[in-house]
Design an enzyme around this catalytic site. Structure first.
Site, PDB file in Angstrom:
ATOM      1  N   TYR A   1       4.133   1.247   4.837  1.00 35.72           N
ATOM      2  CA  TYR A   1       3.253   0.154   5.249  1.00 35.72           C
ATOM      3  C   TYR A   1       3.741  -1.129   4.567  1.00 35.72           C
ATOM      4  O   TYR A   1       3.095  -1.651   3.648  1.00 35.72           O
ATOM      5  CB  TYR A   1       1.796   0.427   4.858  1.00 35.72           C
TER       6      TYR A   1
ATOM      7  N   ASP B   1      -8.330  -0.874  -0.633  1.00 31.91           N
ATOM      8  CA  ASP B   1      -8.289   0.458  -1.234  1.00 31.91           C
ATOM      9  C   ASP B   1      -7.281   0.509  -2.374  1.00 31.91           C
ATOM     10  O   ASP B   1      -7.516   1.097  -3.431  1.00 31.91           O
ATOM     11  CB  ASP B   1      -7.885   1.526  -0.215  1.00 31.91           C
TER      12      ASP B   1
ATOM     13  N   HIS C   1       0.827  -1.205   0.000  1.00 36.20           N
ATOM     14  CA  HIS C   1       0.000   0.000   0.000  1.00 36.20           C
ATOM     15  C   HIS C   1       0.864   1.259   0.000  1.00 36.20           C
ATOM     16  O   HIS C   1       0.593   2.200  -0.741  1.00 36.20           O
ATOM     17  CB  HIS C   1      -0.954  -0.001   1.205  1.00 36.20           C
ATOM     18  N   LYS C   2       1.874   1.287   0.831  1.00 35.34           N
ATOM     19  CA  LYS C   2       2.832   2.395   0.873  1.00 35.34           C
ATOM     20  C   LYS C   2       4.178   1.823   1.313  1.00 35.34           C
ATOM     21  O   LYS C   2       4.245   0.753   1.917  1.00 35.34           O
ATOM     22  CB  LYS C   2       2.407   3.485   1.877  1.00 35.34           C
TER      23      LYS C   2
END
Length: 864
Positions: free
Chosen positions: A621, A628, A617-618
């Site tokens: 992360y 999402d 996700h990032k």
């Protein structure tokens, strides 16, 4: 749940010169309704204003649900005139609120401190997890009936002496010596609505009764020193009646001893007292500066109603070690509560405002949980025998975690540093303070005090679940659902957002909801402009095209560089604006848009992935796949591949897209329910991750909505020749359709914030997910992925958007309500049921308005 709409009113941009009356009539006509019978076309503004206050009895009906497991007595509920669909009443008695047959105490208030009433506040007792139906009526047609008289439960006042004279201090305190300061002798006290002390006034001058303005509820009273000390003091109360007007009539001494009403219970000394504020200018030498050196102080009694009162203190020319500025403090109290709300407006930027409570010897420091969401309230507090009557006394400061800079203390105070928010030169700080005195509260131990603090923090964080249906909106809801009306609902919301804020998200503009400069991210720069561009395609109305042209394009330099973007973050939320860059390139053929889209494609090339190839996700992360993120990255990747890549490279990109869905299904789908968990941590190291499966604990509705939209969107780009890829995605669509249809609320057609727990305390019908699922079903049917057997689900979902979550305003605009503002999985966001209940509920956020408009377009095609 609707209070944030007030902020949007102040930020809307009206591009029309129509009168509100004409705009409303045109909006109703567009939606297929006749105008209200009491609204006539007239150029007389006073007649329009009278016409816009409905002459029929009912203004609105409201469902209010207690989201907590404990009783919330005297819960304050606010509605703006804007949301109620009425103009500001000319009489304070013209609106009445009923719960069953009982009329509730109601007050017109100024919620944004601009000097004008903007809505109504009423109090209601909420039993645990109880649903209450409240009716808001217009009483202007019943002038012969006298309104009931409600007991006054709050008070704000200030009083000073008149008919005496100023003389030199007879017994000056040490700090008053060698100064041109005086004391007042003789005279009598007179209450005033505002007061500015003269330059020769200081503390103990016998001129202001109890030395400053005061404010009280039926629980406790506070006073604020209107001098160099700027301390906040407490009057402990033994009665529920207002008592401030009785205090200090015979001088300063008596209220320091026990009286029938209570007494002054706090020794403030050189501290901030019971919730005062100052500044710590340097983190290296954290010395507290009081608001001491000012040109003048002015106290104003801004409100003094039956259920809410407010004091305004203006500190003109506050000279601190960083700048000189005017500071405005609005301090308010509501009946039934010990909390006082402090709202500070700063004229110039400061690194912090530091609030605190006095640190008495022997007191115990208490700190609430701060490993929470940014929007959750926490607290610092003190407890012990620190009252002047030697009773137990607790004091607290409540604040949002996102405002917290640091908790600290000095020799006199327990302190919390808070970060100002807002535009430079217009920043604000908001917090609450409270005191709990044993003789009044009955709380006589630390454990019960902490339990009280926890409940108050929950009440501040978790607002009542509110469903508003206004008479004005009901008329629009009564029309049949047709292709044209479905599209018109989307256009109405799009037009409203154009007027309110959609064009304000340009680079260095302002993100109204987040109260910061816009970032290059998924919703305001990605989803919303993309939606408006599709609306322009469908309707042929080029005004919708300007959102992409003026917002997304503003982040792209002539050299194709993306402003406010950093590839090294490897944040998949940065990718959705890429779809808009592709559209801009196709339409305008400017090389800068191709270059910027290529930069985002390069991010995905280098983006860290799980061992099987799912995009993190990032970067911060690690090892995490979120629902999402599937929507954030995969539609762009598929579209870019089909536009700019060929042969093997193109097929590899499309394989990555489909693989993301395969891994999402493999690791996030619950085999029993068919629903999808919000996130998966391959490493199983995150606090929210199941140590066996790596999954987060709950089925968050909008998370599943992102996945559903991603499925139907990527199929637009997967070519027919990729038979196996398309077959897998279509099978996944059909599987998901079965499982999310099972958890649709059969009465309303909406979906719940946590999908599988409709009856749990605090859960609510959530609009953004409902919009996403409406879009998913309608588009899947339109494109042949689902059969017509899902028509009823699609239409009931869209009707829920209109009937449950859309309100119509007098200016002809509409609003979308009851949106989960944000949710994620990270530090302080543990993915628990309580976490999803504690995130804010918003209105008109692009994460909801975008899917609403998308759903309206697909419903138009379905019904056409």
């Amino acid at each position: 749940m609707l209070t944030s709409n007030k902020a949007l009113i102040k930020n809307r941009r009206f591009t029309t010169s129509l009168t509100p009356c004409l705009a409303l009539t045109m909006c109703l006509a567009m939606l297929g309704c006749s105008k209200p019978s009491n609204i006539e076309q007239t150029s007389d503004k006073s007649s329009i204003k009278e016409a816009l206050l409905p002459t029929h009895k009912k203004i609105a009906e409201v469902e209010i649900i207690n989201p907590s497991t404990f009783v919330r007595k005297d819960e304050p509920i606010y509605f703006s005139y804007y949301d109620l669909g009425i103009s500001a009443p000319t009489s304070s008695d013209s609106i009445e609120v009923f719960h069953q047959e009982n009329q509730l105490p109601t007050q017109h208030i100024d919620s944004d401190y601009d000097g004008k009433n903007d809505g109504i506040l009423f109090l209601i007792d909420l039993l645990d997890n109880q649903t209450n139906t409240v009716t808001i009526n217009n009483n202007s047609v019943q002038q012969a009936i006298s309104p009931p008289v409600f007991k006054k439960r709050v008070q704000a006042e200030i009083s000073h002496k008149v008919d005496g004279q100023w003389l030199a201090h007879t017994k000056p305190a040490e700090h008053l010596k060698d100064k041109n300061l005086q004391e007042y002798q003789g005279g009598k006290f007179q209450n005033v609505s505002q007061l500015t002390p003269p330059d020769y006034y200081s503390d103990h001058s016998n001129w202001i009764r109890y030395e400053g303005p005061g404010i009280e509820s039926d629980k406790v009273a506070y006073r604020f020193y209107l001098d160099w000390r700027n301390g906040f003091d407490i009057f402990g109360k033994l009665t529920k009646d207002p008592i401030l007007d009785q205090i200090g009539q015979d001088g300063y001494e008596s209220y320091h001893h026990m009286q029938p009403w209570g007494m002054d219970i706090l020794k403030v000394g050189g501290s901030l007292g019971a919730g005062g504020f100052g500044l710590i200018a340097s983190s290296k030498t954290p010395t507290l500066e009081h608001v001491k050196d000012v040109t003048k102080r002015q106290a104003i009694i801004a409100e003094d109603g039956n259920i809410q009162s407010r004091v305004n203190i203006n500190y003109v020319g506050w000279k601190n070690s960083l700048n000189t500025q005017d500071l405005i403090a609005n301090i308010s109290m509501v009946a039934g509560s010990r909390l006082a709300k402090v709202h500070l407006n700063l004229e110039k930027d400061l690194p912090n405002i530091t609030a605190g409570v006095v640190k008495h010897q022997g007191s115990q420091f208490i700190q609430g949980e701060i490993n929470t969401s940014a929007y959750q309230y926490s607290y610092i507090a003190s407890w012990g025998k620190q009252s002047l009557d030697d009773s137990l006394l607790g004091m607290a400061i409540f604040f949002k975690k996102g405002q917290l800079i640091k908790v600290l203390e000095d020799d006199k105070n327990y302190l919390v540093q808070l970060k100002p928010r807002g535009k430079s030169g217009e920043t604000t700080v908001e917090y609450y303070f409270a005191s709990v005195w044993q003789p009044e509260s009955g709380i006589d131990n630390k454990k019960d005090f902490i339990a009280y603090l926890a409940q108050e923090a929950e009440k501040l964080t978790r607002k009542p679940r509110v469903y508003l249906s206004t008479a004005l909106t009901e008329q629009a809801h009564s029309m049949p659902l047709t292709a044209e009306s479905a599209l018109n609902w989307g256009k109405a919301l799009a037009d409203a957002e154009l007027n309110r804020k959609a064009l304000g998200y340009f680079h260095n503009g302002w993100d109204v909801n987040r109260a910061r400069k816009p970032k290059f991210e998924y919703d305001i720069i990605g989803l919303q402009p993309f939606t408006f561009d599709l609306l322009a395609d469908l309707t042929g109305d080029e005004k919708y095209r300007q959102v992409n042209d003026k917002v997304t394009a503003s982040f792209i330099t002539n050299q194709g560089k993306i402003l406010s973007y950093h590839k090294k973050n490897f944040n998949i939320d940065n990718i959705p604006p890429g779809r808009n860059l592709l559209k801009l390139y196709q339409r305008i053929n400017d090389e800068k848009f191709r270059l910027s889209a290529a930069a985002l494609r390069q991010q995905l090339t280098e983006h860290p992935k799980t061992s099987e190839g799912a995009f993190w996700h990032k970067n911060r992360y690690p090892d995490q796949l979120w629902l999402d993120g599937v929507y954030m990255g995969m539609p762009f990747l598929a579209e870019y591949a089909m536009m700019f890549e060929q042969g093997h490279q193109q097929q590899e990109s499309l394989h990555e897209v489909v693989n993301e869905f395969k891994l999402t299904r493999k690791y996030l789908r619950d085999a029993k329910s068919g629903l999808y968990y919000h996130g998966w941590d391959e490493s199983k190291n995150q606090s929210w991750a199941n140590k066996t499966t790596g999954q987060s604990p709950e089925f968050w509705a909008r998370g599943v909505g992102w996945l559903a939209m991603a499925l139907v969107d990527v199929l637009d780009s997967i070519p027919e020749k990729n038979v196996d890829d398309r077959a897998f995605l279509i099978e996944m669509i059909n599987e998901l359709a079965v499982d999310i249809a099972k958890v649709q609320d059969k009465t309303s057609g909406a979906w719940w914030q946590v999908l599988d727990k409709p009856n749990e305390v605090g859960n609510y019908k959530e609009s953004s997910a409902t919009a996403m699922f409406s879009y998913f079903f309608a588009k899947a049917i339109n494109n042949g992925y689902l059969t017509d057997e899902y028509n009823a689900v699609a239409q009931s979902a869209f009707k829920a958007l209109i009937n449950e979550f859309t309100i119509l305003h007098l200016d002809g605009t509409t609003s979308m309500t009851n949106q989960c503002y944000v949710a994620g999985l990270s530090y302080g966001r543990d993915g628990s049921y309580d976490y999803y209940m504690n995130e804010p509920i918003s209105v008109n956020d692009p994460k909801g308005t975008g899917p609403y408009i998308l759903a309206s377009m697909e419903m138009y095609k379905l019904l056409k």
